[in-house]
Structure formats: C-alpha cells, structure tokens
Enzyme design. Structure first.
Site, PDB file in Angstrom:
ATOM      1  N   SER A 112      -4.156  43.382  73.386  1.00 42.50           N
ATOM      2  CA  SER A 112      -3.191  44.080  72.224  1.00 42.50           C
ATOM      3  C   SER A 112      -1.829  43.390  72.391  1.00 42.50           C
ATOM      4  CB  SER A 112      -2.929  45.423  72.792  1.00 42.50           C
ATOM      5  OG  SER A 112      -2.382  46.131  71.928  1.00 42.50           O
ATOM      6  N   ASP A 162     -10.589  50.193  64.656  1.00 48.28           N
ATOM      7  CA  ASP A 162      -9.228  50.241  65.438  1.00 48.28           C
ATOM      8  C   ASP A 162      -8.207  50.418  64.434  1.00 48.28           C
ATOM      9  OD1 ASP A 162      -6.861  49.577  66.724  1.00 48.28           O
ATOM     10  OD2 ASP A 162      -7.660  47.635  67.362  1.00 48.28           O
ATOM     11  N   HIS A 193      -9.350  51.040  69.418  1.00 47.57           N
ATOM     12  CA  HIS A 193      -8.235  50.186  69.932  1.00 47.57           C
ATOM     13  C   HIS A 193      -8.600  49.700  71.553  1.00 47.57           C
ATOM     14  CE1 HIS A 193      -4.783  47.320  69.347  1.00 47.57           C
ATOM     15  NE2 HIS A 193      -4.211  48.043  70.577  1.00 47.57           N
TER      16      HIS A 193
HETATM   17  C1  MLT Z   1       1.660  45.198  69.479  1.00 45.08           C
HETATM   18  O1  MLT Z   1       2.039  43.993  69.872  1.00 45.08           O
HETATM   19  O2  MLT Z   1       2.397  46.292  69.152  1.00 45.08           O
HETATM   20  C2  MLT Z   1       0.400  45.973  69.726  1.00 45.08           C
HETATM   21  O3  MLT Z   1      -0.468  45.113  68.618  1.00 45.08           O
HETATM   22  C3  MLT Z   1       0.098  47.414  69.600  1.00 45.08           C
HETATM   23  C4  MLT Z   1       0.376  47.761  71.196  1.00 45.08           C
HETATM   24  O4  MLT Z   1       0.667  46.773  72.147  1.00 45.08           O
HETATM   25  O5  MLT Z   1       0.661  48.964  71.229  1.00 45.08           O
END
Ligand code: MLT
Length: 218
Positions: A112, A162, A193
């Site tokens: 993420s 996602d 996710h």
């Molecule tokens: C981000 O970088 O904000 C991500 O894609 C989402 C997350 O980390 O919650």
C-alpha cells in the site's frame, strides 16, 4: 537487531542467515500506520534466510506513520512524495555501506503506502533496486520521462475488488514499467485491499525466477 534512525530513517536490519549463498536483502516498506517491524514476518516468508531491512515512514497522519503525505485517500502530495523518495534513495545508499549489501541484490517489498513510495523510487531512481514486490500499489505520479527499467523485475499484486486502488492504476503502472524494459508480473488477488495468502504464495513463487546478479557487478 539494532533500532536506529541515524541513517535518516528509523529502521531495523536483520542480517542474512549464516550459510545462505549469495543472500539478497529485502527492503520492507509498510502500509499506513505500520512500522519497521510490520513486514519482517512477510519478508521471512517470502525469502527465508534473506537479510531484512524494515523501515518506518517519518510522516505522521493522525499519529500513523506513512512514507509521504497525502491530501486525501488516494490523492497524494506529489511534491512531498518526490522529496521523501530522494530521502529514501539517500537512506538506501547509506544503509548499503553500513550493512554491506549491494543495491544490485536489493529487493523492495512494499504494501500500500510502502508500495507507492517503492514505485516512486523506481520511476525516479531505477538503479537503486534489483526487483520489487508491490502489493496494492497505485500510480504515484505520471512520470515526465520513462527511464531505463531493463534491469528490473517487478511483481504487482492488485486487488480485484480494491475500493482504494482503481483497477486501471496497477495496469497503467505495469505498462509504464514495461515500456522502460522491466519484466512485470501483474497478479490479481481475489479480494480487496487486504493482503491475502494468494498474494504471498504468488510472490513467493515469482521471486526465485528473478534474475539477480550473484554479486555486485557480476
Ligand atoms: C496511500 O499511499 O495512501 C495508500 O495507497 C493507501 C494507504 O496507504 O492507506
């Protein structure tokens, strides 16, 4: 297992297991709210015996560590992202000297938010990594130029349902990496996710196929 921030980022380094031939180093980059310990078990699972370098992002969002600022969910502060990416590049260089590993044998594993800064690092400094495993990655920004990614292998683990990452984003990113010559595998996890066992299995099967130099310059 020292916990230090004197290289610019709080991190934890776990040396490779004794006896592992030509060990790689996994650079572990957590999701929002994680820390340097979060992905150590994942790293052990993905490449038993590898050296592990877990990082903690230094931007805080309501007390939760991140690797760069965002304006809203899925909307990045690109100026901060690029600045933090430069910091990360400097950290990697310093850490490779401190812990004696080669960037030609360094594999980023990001989830993420951590995957997003790893993608940004590839777009700006492709020679800092040999490969990357990017779970639930988004387009960090649209690059002005496509650099030479021909020495890079990238695994992207995207979620079919996602709600945070639209399907088009990992596809677009894969296309950009491929247009610069990277070898890209795009894996679709059946869920959303969250990281699934199917993601981990697929990445684990993919990693031994990656061509990594046996030693620096070889
Ligand atoms: C981000 O970088 O904000 C991500 O894609 C989402 C997350 O980390 O919650």
């Amino acid at each position: 297992m020292p916990l230090t921030d004197d290289l610019g980022l709080v991190h934890k380094f776990v040396p490779a297991k004794a006896g592992v031939p030509h060990p790689v180093t996994l650079l572990l980059l957590h999701g929002t709210g994680g820390d340097e310990n979060d992905l150590l078990p994942l790293g052990k699972e993905l490449w038993p015996g590898a050296a592990l370098l877990g990082l903690r992002g230094k931007v805080l969002e309501n007390g939760m560590p991140r690797f760069f600022r965002r304006i809203a969910e899925g909307v990045f502060d690109v100026e901060d992202l690029k600045f933090r990416t430069e910091e990360l590049a400097q950290f990697i260089k310093a850490a490779s000297e401190r812990y004696d590993f080669s960037m030609e044998r360094l594999i980023a594993v990001g989830y993420s938010n951590g995957a997003n800064i790893a993608a940004s690092l590839i777009l700006l400094h492709p020679h800092y990594l040999a490969a990357a495993v990017l779970f639930r990655v988004m387009m960090p920004f649209t690059p002005d130029i496509v650099r030479d990614f021909s020495n890079l292998s990238v695994f992207i683990g995207a979620g079919e349902r996602d709600p945070i990452v639209p399907r088009s984003q990992p596809e677009e990113l894969a296309g950009i990496f491929e247009s610069g010559g990277a070898k890209v595998t795009l894996f679709w996890h059946r869920g959303a996710h969250e990281l699934g066992a199917d993601d981990v299995d697929a990445a684990k099967k993919w990693l031994p196929e990656v061509k990594i130099r046996k030693r620096a310059g070889a």
